[in-house]
Design an enzyme around this catalytic site. Structure first.
Site, mmCIF file in Angstrom:
data_model
loop_
_atom_site.group_PDB
_atom_site.id
_atom_site.type_symbol
_atom_site.label_atom_id
_atom_site.label_comp_id
_atom_site.label_asym_id
_atom_site.label_seq_id
_atom_site.Cartn_x
_atom_site.Cartn_y
_atom_site.Cartn_z
ATOM 1 N N SER A 1 0.865 -1.169 0.000
ATOM 2 C CA SER A 1 0.000 0.000 0.000
ATOM 3 C C SER A 1 0.902 1.220 0.000
ATOM 4 O O SER A 1 2.087 1.133 0.381
ATOM 5 C CB SER A 1 -0.877 0.008 1.260
ATOM 6 O OG SER A 1 -1.499 1.264 1.466
ATOM 7 N N TYR B 1 -1.756 -1.903 10.450
ATOM 8 C CA TYR B 1 -1.857 -2.024 8.998
ATOM 9 C C TYR B 1 -0.586 -1.498 8.334
ATOM 10 O O TYR B 1 -0.020 -2.137 7.437
ATOM 11 C CB TYR B 1 -3.079 -1.235 8.521
ATOM 12 C CG TYR B 1 -3.292 -1.197 7.025
ATOM 13 C CD1 TYR B 1 -3.924 -2.254 6.373
ATOM 14 C CD2 TYR B 1 -2.893 -0.105 6.270
ATOM 15 C CE1 TYR B 1 -4.145 -2.215 5.005
ATOM 16 C CE2 TYR B 1 -3.105 -0.049 4.911
ATOM 17 C CZ TYR B 1 -3.732 -1.112 4.278
ATOM 18 O OH TYR B 1 -3.940 -1.068 2.921
#
Length: 258
Positions: A140, A154
């Site tokens: 990401s 995350y």
């Protein structure tokens, strides 16, 4: 990798979103696609509208025995896997580290980071032995920047995927195997719903923000990047200032180091 020589792609998180878009992009280039996903119903629905060049594989990427079975079944059906896409993941739970349930931390890392390692562990050695192939690991933009509050676990996982991919690329390059890390920004996927379903946190009816881009765009970017053996695949050039801010802070620290 010369995709004209590739025959089989194995994709986790393949029943929707980015994973499915990558599968479709590579299928248009002649590959057969194994779409692996934890959601058996979504797999069935997706395969109902596609040709026999697609097959489904129910897989929880945390399950190492499941990975071994999935590899055996996929390669019995479509032959050796030439392209592996480790794409399955869930989103953050919104809690700061001080208040985070350790179970949630473990789950986020197990799916988003260890699940990627499990895929590499299952397929990379065979690719190295054959002297060809390509691995794409989905991280990401969060893996390149500072973490906002509530997204810490995350971001830890996504930074780990970036680092793993960079090291893996240097290890596999002498053997003719390429490695890319995909660092997308906002993409119109069902990530919020998947996160809620697997973690019990969030809204099962939630969706990504309206400014999210179409997964089909990402699928084409990834297919082109595999052909060019790019180390990093980025979807949102306008995220660069946030990435640069972190890099500049690190650079400043080096300049002040004694």
């Amino acid at each position: 990798m010369d995709l004209s020589q590739a025959r089989h792609v194995f994709i986790t998180g393949g029943a929707s979103g980015i994973g499915l878009a990558i599968g479709d992009a590579l299928a248009r280039r002649g590959l057969r696609a194994t779409l692996a996903d934890i959601d058996q119903t979504s797999l069935r629905d997706v395969l109902a509208g596609r040709s026999a060049h697609y097959r489904g594989q129910v897989l929880d990427t945390r399950d190492r025995e499941g990975w071994a079975r999935s590899k055996a079944e996929a390669e019995a059906a479509f032959g050796p896997v030439d392209v592996l896409v480790n794409n399955a993941g869930i989103g953050p739970d919104g809690r700061p580290f001080a208040d985070m349930d350790p179970v949630s931390f473990d789950r986020i890392l197990a799916i988003n980071l260890i699940g990627v390692f499990n895929g590499v562990s299952t397929f990379a050695a065979a690719m190295r032995e054959r002297g060809r192939g390509h691995i794409v690991n989905t991280a990401s933009t969060a893996g390149l920047t500072f973490s906002p509050p509530g997204a810490g676990a995350y971001t830890v996982a996504k930074h780990g995927v970036v680092s793993m991919s960079e090291t893996l690329r240097s290890e596999m390059a002498p053997h003719g195997v390429g490695v890319s890390v995909l660092c997308p920004g906002l993409v119109a996927t069902n990530l919020p719903r998947s996160t809620a379903r697997l973690s019990g946190v969030g809204d099962l009816d939630a969706s990504m923000p309206d400014m999210s881009i179409d997964p089909a765009i990402v699928g084409e970017l990834v297919a082109d990047a595999i052909g060019k053996d790019l180390p990093y695949i980025l979807t949102h050039p306008d995220y660069w200032p946030a990435v640069k801010q972190r890099q500049s802070a690190v650079e400043a620290a080096f300049h002040t180091a004694d």
